[in-house]
Design an enzyme around this catalytic site. Structure first.
Site, PDB file in Angstrom:
ATOM      1  CB  SER A   1      -0.896  -0.002   1.248  1.00  0.00           C
ATOM      2  OG  SER A   1      -1.518   1.254   1.445  1.00  0.00           O
TER       3      SER A   1
ATOM      4  CE1 TYR B   1      -3.294  -2.516   5.574  1.00  0.00           C
ATOM      5  CE2 TYR B   1      -2.852  -0.388   4.552  1.00  0.00           C
ATOM      6  CZ  TYR B   1      -3.208  -1.721   4.443  1.00  0.00           C
ATOM      7  OH  TYR B   1      -3.464  -2.258   3.203  1.00  0.00           O
TER       8      TYR B   1
ATOM      9  CE  LYS C   1      -0.748  -4.191   3.290  1.00  0.00           C
ATOM     10  NZ  LYS C   1      -0.960  -5.532   2.660  1.00  0.00           N
TER      11      LYS C   1
END
Length: 221
Positions: free
Chosen positions: A29, A56, A60
């Site tokens: 992402s 998050y 990643k």
């Protein structure tokens, strides 16, 4: 540890036991990068330093580093794509902060009212579902020789995206639905959360995806 377990599984059960190098495709992402350096004019690229602003994104970024290291050591043939927000996502709304960039289209078309927590003018990098699928397919199918030549040890690329606001998407929705049918649409209301709007506004919206384009991944719609 889920991603590390998958990497270790690929190494132990395919590379070591079968003597084969498995191909491993990571859906990463743009959140892994966080934001652009101040001297870049707000543009992020594959060369931008990872400065994630969310847990998050940090997760990643860790996955990208593991993918690169396991590829460098020859355990896997790793390839990764940094996906922007994908619109319109099917199914029920999820808990993602940026899920409203799909919800503003999906719910009204289903006749469902939607309340949006992000300010109407906040830009966010998005792409369509077909483009996201095509990017994954191309990245999977490109030859190992081309990956090595063009990506080297940096095995993850930004997928091309376009920056749109909720206002842009609302306008597009009402532009394609007949004025005689708009009464059927679910009601769109904004209840902007200042903190969430600021977080989303901090995500990169200007993306240099030249390496992806060079690999054959198409530009954003």
């Amino acid at each position: 540890h889920g991603f590390l377990n998958m990497m270790e599984g690929a190494r132990k059960h395919i590379y070591e036991r079968l003597g084969m190098v498995p191909k491993f495709l990571l859906a990463s992402s743009g959140f892994a990068t966080g934001s652009a350096a101040r001297n870049t004019g707000g543009v992020v690229s594959d060369a931008s330093r990872a400065t994630p602003r969310t847990t998050y994104g940090a997760t990643k970024a860790c996955c990208e580093l593991l993918l690169t290291d396991y590829s460098r050591r020859g355990f896997v043939d790793g390839r990764g794509v940094r996906l922007p927000a994908i619109i319109v996502r099917a199914g029920n709304p999820n808990a993602a902060t940026t899920g409203c960039y799909s919800g503003i289209i999906r719910e009204p078309l289903n006749g469902v009212d939607v309340e949006l927590p992000i300010a109407k003018d906040v830009l966010h990098a998005v792409t369509g579902t077909r483009n996201a699928i095509q990017a994954l397919q191309i990245m999977h199918d490109v030859s190992l020789q081309k990956v090595n030549e063009m990506l080297g040890y940096d095995r993850t690329v930004f997928v091309p995206a376009v920056a749109l606001s909720l206002g842009d998407l609302e306008g597009a929705l009402k532009g394609v639905v007949s004025q005689y049918s708009q009464w059927r649409l679910g009601k769109i209301t904004y209840k902007a959360n200042d903190f969430l709007s600021k977080v989303v506004a901090g995500f990169p919206t200007k993306i240099d995806a030249q390496r992806a384009l060079d690999l054959g991944i198409p530009a954003a719609p």
